[in-house]
Design a protein around this motif. Sequence first.
Motif: not given
Length: 108
Positions: A22, A25-28
Amino acid sequence: MTLFQQIALVVGMTAVTVLSRNLFLLSRKAMPLPARVKIALRFAPAAALAAVVAPELFLLTPLGPPWVKLGAAVIAAGYFFARRGILGTILSGMLAYWALSWISHTWA
């Protein structure tokens, strides 16, 4: 290995798995894939299927002699390339496997 060590191992493996799967997914912001990666990812399903099927075809298992499994795979592949139907491929492969398995047991 103590109970605490087992729990710590499971928690650590879970954390590594969740983070590695994941991380994107943590990247903005969006992370575009390079064109070479997109091309390579097209072959991932075929590679995964080959990794699952090939050992079963070529290794000696309780499912019978290797020539039975290889023969059924060749017949199923031939049906697929001739007709492009999934259900027929499965049925022809299973029928070929059953017939070749029966022949191998009656000749043994």
